[in-house]
Design a protein around this motif. Sequence first.
Motif, PDB file in Angstrom:
ATOM      1  N   LEU A 120      22.078  49.763  35.654  1.00 49.55           N
ATOM      2  CA  LEU A 120      20.987  48.791  35.513  1.00 49.55           C
ATOM      3  C   LEU A 120      19.626  49.412  35.816  1.00 49.55           C
ATOM      4  CD1 LEU A 120      22.813  45.785  37.211  1.00 49.55           C
ATOM      5  CD2 LEU A 120      22.313  46.058  34.782  1.00 49.55           C
ATOM      6  N   ARG A 121      19.282  50.456  35.084  1.00 55.76           N
ATOM      7  CA  ARG A 121      18.001  51.122  35.364  1.00 55.76           C
ATOM      8  C   ARG A 121      16.805  50.256  34.953  1.00 55.76           C
ATOM      9  NH1 ARG A 121      21.410  55.280  34.902  1.00 55.76           N
ATOM     10  NH2 ARG A 121      21.548  55.140  32.641  1.00 55.76           N
ATOM     11  N   GLY A 122      17.044  49.303  34.058  1.00 53.76           N
ATOM     12  CA  GLY A 122      15.966  48.372  33.665  1.00 53.76           C
ATOM     13  C   GLY A 122      15.989  47.098  34.494  1.00 53.76           C
ATOM     14  N   GLY A 123      16.947  46.980  35.412  1.00 58.85           N
ATOM     15  CA  GLY A 123      17.020  45.816  36.294  1.00 58.85           C
ATOM     16  C   GLY A 123      17.750  44.626  35.684  1.00 58.85           C
ATOM     17  N   VAL A 124      17.507  43.467  36.303  1.00 60.93           N
ATOM     18  CA  VAL A 124      18.133  42.215  35.850  1.00 60.93           C
ATOM     19  C   VAL A 124      17.009  41.241  35.504  1.00 60.93           C
ATOM     20  CG1 VAL A 124      19.652  40.288  36.488  1.00 60.93           C
ATOM     21  CG2 VAL A 124      20.134  42.580  37.379  1.00 60.93           C
ATOM     22  N   VAL A 125      17.198  40.480  34.421  1.00 60.85           N
ATOM     23  CA  VAL A 125      16.235  39.437  34.053  1.00 60.85           C
ATOM     24  C   VAL A 125      16.970  38.105  34.139  1.00 60.85           C
ATOM     25  CG1 VAL A 125      14.733  38.546  32.236  1.00 60.85           C
ATOM     26  CG2 VAL A 125      15.002  41.014  32.515  1.00 60.85           C
ATOM     27  N   ILE A 126      16.469  37.180  34.990  1.00 57.24           N
ATOM     28  CA  ILE A 126      17.150  35.882  35.071  1.00 57.24           C
ATOM     29  C   ILE A 126      16.312  34.820  34.379  1.00 57.24           C
ATOM     30  CG2 ILE A 126      18.612  36.325  37.094  1.00 57.24           C
ATOM     31  CD1 ILE A 126      16.556  34.871  38.821  1.00 57.24           C
ATOM     32  N   THR A 127      17.006  33.956  33.641  1.00 61.04           N
ATOM     33  CA  THR A 127      16.327  32.887  32.914  1.00 61.04           C
ATOM     34  C   THR A 127      17.228  31.663  32.882  1.00 61.04           C
ATOM     35  OG1 THR A 127      15.047  32.431  30.931  1.00 61.04           O
ATOM     36  CG2 THR A 127      17.135  33.571  30.607  1.00 61.04           C
ATOM     37  N   GLY A 128      16.862  30.637  32.081  1.00 57.34           N
ATOM     38  CA  GLY A 128      17.593  29.370  32.087  1.00 57.34           C
ATOM     39  C   GLY A 128      17.025  28.499  33.200  1.00 57.34           C
ATOM     40  N   GLY A 129      17.155  27.182  33.054  1.00 58.56           N
ATOM     41  CA  GLY A 129      16.583  26.253  34.034  1.00 58.56           C
ATOM     42  C   GLY A 129      17.014  26.562  35.458  1.00 58.56           C
ATOM     43  N   GLY A 130      18.279  26.970  35.634  1.00 57.94           N
ATOM     44  CA  GLY A 130      18.820  27.217  36.976  1.00 57.94           C
ATOM     45  C   GLY A 130      18.222  28.430  37.663  1.00 57.94           C
ATOM     46  N   ALA A 131      17.564  29.310  36.898  1.00 59.14           N
ATOM     47  CA  ALA A 131      16.963  30.506  37.494  1.00 59.14           C
ATOM     48  C   ALA A 131      15.806  30.144  38.415  1.00 59.14           C
ATOM     49  CB  ALA A 131      16.472  31.448  36.389  1.00 59.14           C
ATOM     50  N   GLN A 132      15.333  28.885  38.290  1.00 59.00           N
ATOM     51  CA  GLN A 132      14.180  28.462  39.104  1.00 59.00           C
ATOM     52  C   GLN A 132      14.563  28.115  40.538  1.00 59.00           C
ATOM     53  OE1 GLN A 132      11.413  25.904  36.316  1.00 59.00           O
ATOM     54  NE2 GLN A 132      13.529  25.680  35.686  1.00 59.00           N
ATOM     55  N   LEU A 133      15.841  28.139  40.867  1.00 61.35           N
ATOM     56  CA  LEU A 133      16.245  27.829  42.236  1.00 61.35           C
ATOM     57  C   LEU A 133      15.617  28.846  43.190  1.00 61.35           C
ATOM     58  CD1 LEU A 133      18.003  26.058  44.090  1.00 61.35           C
ATOM     59  CD2 LEU A 133      19.851  27.708  43.753  1.00 61.35           C
ATOM     60  N   SER A 134      14.916  28.336  44.171  1.00 63.81           N
ATOM     61  CA  SER A 134      14.212  29.217  45.107  1.00 63.81           C
ATOM     62  C   SER A 134      15.205  30.175  45.788  1.00 63.81           C
ATOM     63  CB  SER A 134      13.507  28.314  46.130  1.00 63.81           C
ATOM     64  OG  SER A 134      12.973  29.078  47.136  1.00 63.81           O
ATOM     65  N   GLY A 135      14.869  31.437  45.814  1.00 63.49           N
ATOM     66  CA  GLY A 135      15.719  32.436  46.474  1.00 63.49           C
ATOM     67  C   GLY A 135      16.698  33.124  45.538  1.00 63.49           C
ATOM     68  N   LEU A 136      16.871  32.585  44.319  1.00 64.29           N
ATOM     69  CA  LEU A 136      17.878  33.187  43.428  1.00 64.29           C
ATOM     70  C   LEU A 136      17.475  34.607  43.012  1.00 64.29           C
ATOM     71  CD1 LEU A 136      20.625  32.400  42.186  1.00 64.29           C
ATOM     72  CD2 LEU A 136      19.428  31.949  40.061  1.00 64.29           C
ATOM     73  N   LEU A 137      16.180  34.812  42.805  1.00 67.22           N
ATOM     74  CA  LEU A 137      15.715  36.135  42.409  1.00 67.22           C
ATOM     75  C   LEU A 137      16.045  37.163  43.504  1.00 67.22           C
ATOM     76  CD1 LEU A 137      12.501  36.909  40.531  1.00 67.22           C
ATOM     77  CD2 LEU A 137      12.928  38.192  42.592  1.00 67.22           C
ATOM     78  N   GLU A 138      15.726  36.803  44.752  1.00 67.71           N
ATOM     79  CA  GLU A 138      15.960  37.739  45.864  1.00 67.71           C
ATOM     80  C   GLU A 138      17.459  37.986  46.064  1.00 67.71           C
ATOM     81  OE1 GLU A 138      14.024  35.084  45.862  1.00 67.71           O
ATOM     82  OE2 GLU A 138      12.015  35.701  46.495  1.00 67.71           O
ATOM     83  N   LEU A 139      18.255  36.920  45.920  1.00 73.27           N
ATOM     84  CA  LEU A 139      19.704  37.069  46.087  1.00 73.27           C
ATOM     85  C   LEU A 139      20.275  37.962  44.973  1.00 73.27           C
ATOM     86  CD1 LEU A 139      21.951  36.021  47.979  1.00 73.27           C
ATOM     87  CD2 LEU A 139      22.400  34.226  46.312  1.00 73.27           C
ATOM     88  N   THR A 140      19.741  37.809  43.768  1.00 72.91           N
ATOM     89  CA  THR A 140      20.197  38.638  42.646  1.00 72.91           C
ATOM     90  C   THR A 140      19.878  40.117  42.932  1.00 72.91           C
ATOM     91  OG1 THR A 140      19.691  36.775  41.194  1.00 72.91           O
ATOM     92  CG2 THR A 140      20.142  38.861  40.122  1.00 72.91           C
TER      93      THR A 140
END
Length: 411
Positions: free
Chosen positions: A321-341
């Motif tokens: 995953l040298r380009g990382g992860v991209v999260i989307t969809g309505g559920g991606a807006q849950l606070s903290g999901l980006l950091e947990l990912t």
Amino acid sequence: MPKPDTCLVGIDIGSSKVGVLIGKKDDDGDIEIIGQGMAPNRGTRRGNVVNVESTVEALRHATEEAEMMAGYEIEGAFVGVAGFDVRSVNSRGMVAVTRKDREIRAADIQRVLDAAQSAALPSDREILHAIPQEFIVDDQGGISDPLGMSGSRLEVAVHLVTGHTTRGKTVLTCVNKAGIRVKELVFEPLAAAESMLRLQERELGTLLIDVGSGTSGFAFFLEGEVQHSGVCPIGASHFTKDLAQVLRTPFDEAERLKIQKGACLTSLVGDDEGISVPSVGGGTVNVVRRRELCEILQPRAEELLQLVHDDLQRVGRADQLRGGVVITGGGAQLSGLLELTEQVFDTGVRYGLPEGFKGLTQVIESPSWSTAAGLLRYGLLAEEAPGRGQPNRLSVKSMIGSLKGMFSDLL
Ligand SMILES: Nc1ncnc2c1ncn2[C@@H]1O[C@H](COP(=O)(O)OP(=O)(O)OP(=O)(O)O)[C@@H](O)[C@H]1O
Ligand SMILES: [Mg+2]
């Protein structure tokens, strides 16, 4: 009124809503958003239609709204599918080029693509996509288009996405009943990728996760092409159900709590804030701390991300995953999901929103619109280069063909 052949339509039949976008192709090859429609959908669960009437009603509402806004009557559309039963696998095909001059022609490319798709499929499954990852001419790999090259052996590696035949037909039924022709069924994470993944991400190795309401679709890209994809059976509605169950509060209250106060990483929230939670049936109101909400949501978020991570690891891609992860969809807006990912995948993570569109872009400024917007760009590419990424178009056509007679009287 825009001319029919300059317009594209994307329909996302999601588990929470039907989203419709109408786009106009401009002279620069860009897409101008000219219409949007949305209707809550109670007829689809976990990406699969469970009630035809409700789904058709939502489709009618959403398409009428989009048509009014655009001043355009929808005839055909690119339609997203994302049921839990969608499966993907990589396959290979090989053919000999026996002509004297050994020049590879279009017919050879079609033959090798057919060979890669000939792997035995259970009778209840259809190929949705057969996307070439690379062609190999004799022993030279990494070729994206072998047309006109010379060689005696042509090989191809393809990413096959298959879906359940009857579920696909049910989607076609619904869209037809709403008076619209399906141009193509598109696996939703692949559509979402078209609206937001940047070229460099596709090259370097990037995972896209679309956290929808009923399921979370994902697709991993490397060297420009999709290498792996799948569907995880957990979506944003599971978070809401967990809150409703543990706190014994109605689903709508739990949804409101999740959106306004929810978070899925305890280290991000203090434990001081008290939140009022009405109980099922009214009467009592309990007070819970924000940290308690987080303790309910975090295990579910970890489960979702871990399932996707394990699947990526199973196919040997978790450390690419040298380009990382991209999260989307309505559920991606849950606070903290980006950091947990970031923690689970041990790489950089960003939110994905539709990028590079013109016109009414404010209507797609939400990760819930990634799929519908991506369907427009997918449609543009498909119409400009017929066959590219869809060498299986025949199989979808045959499904559509077999349904045409059945539904012509409804149109
Ligand atoms: N701020 C927020 N925090 C957490 N979740 C949110 C937030 N806003 C929306 N959601 C969730 O997003 C979900 C809707 O997302 P989306 O529109 O991508 O789903 P969908 O496409 O209808 O579903 P699917 O892709 O599973 O068929 C809802 O379940 C909702 O709870
Ligand atoms: Mg969705």
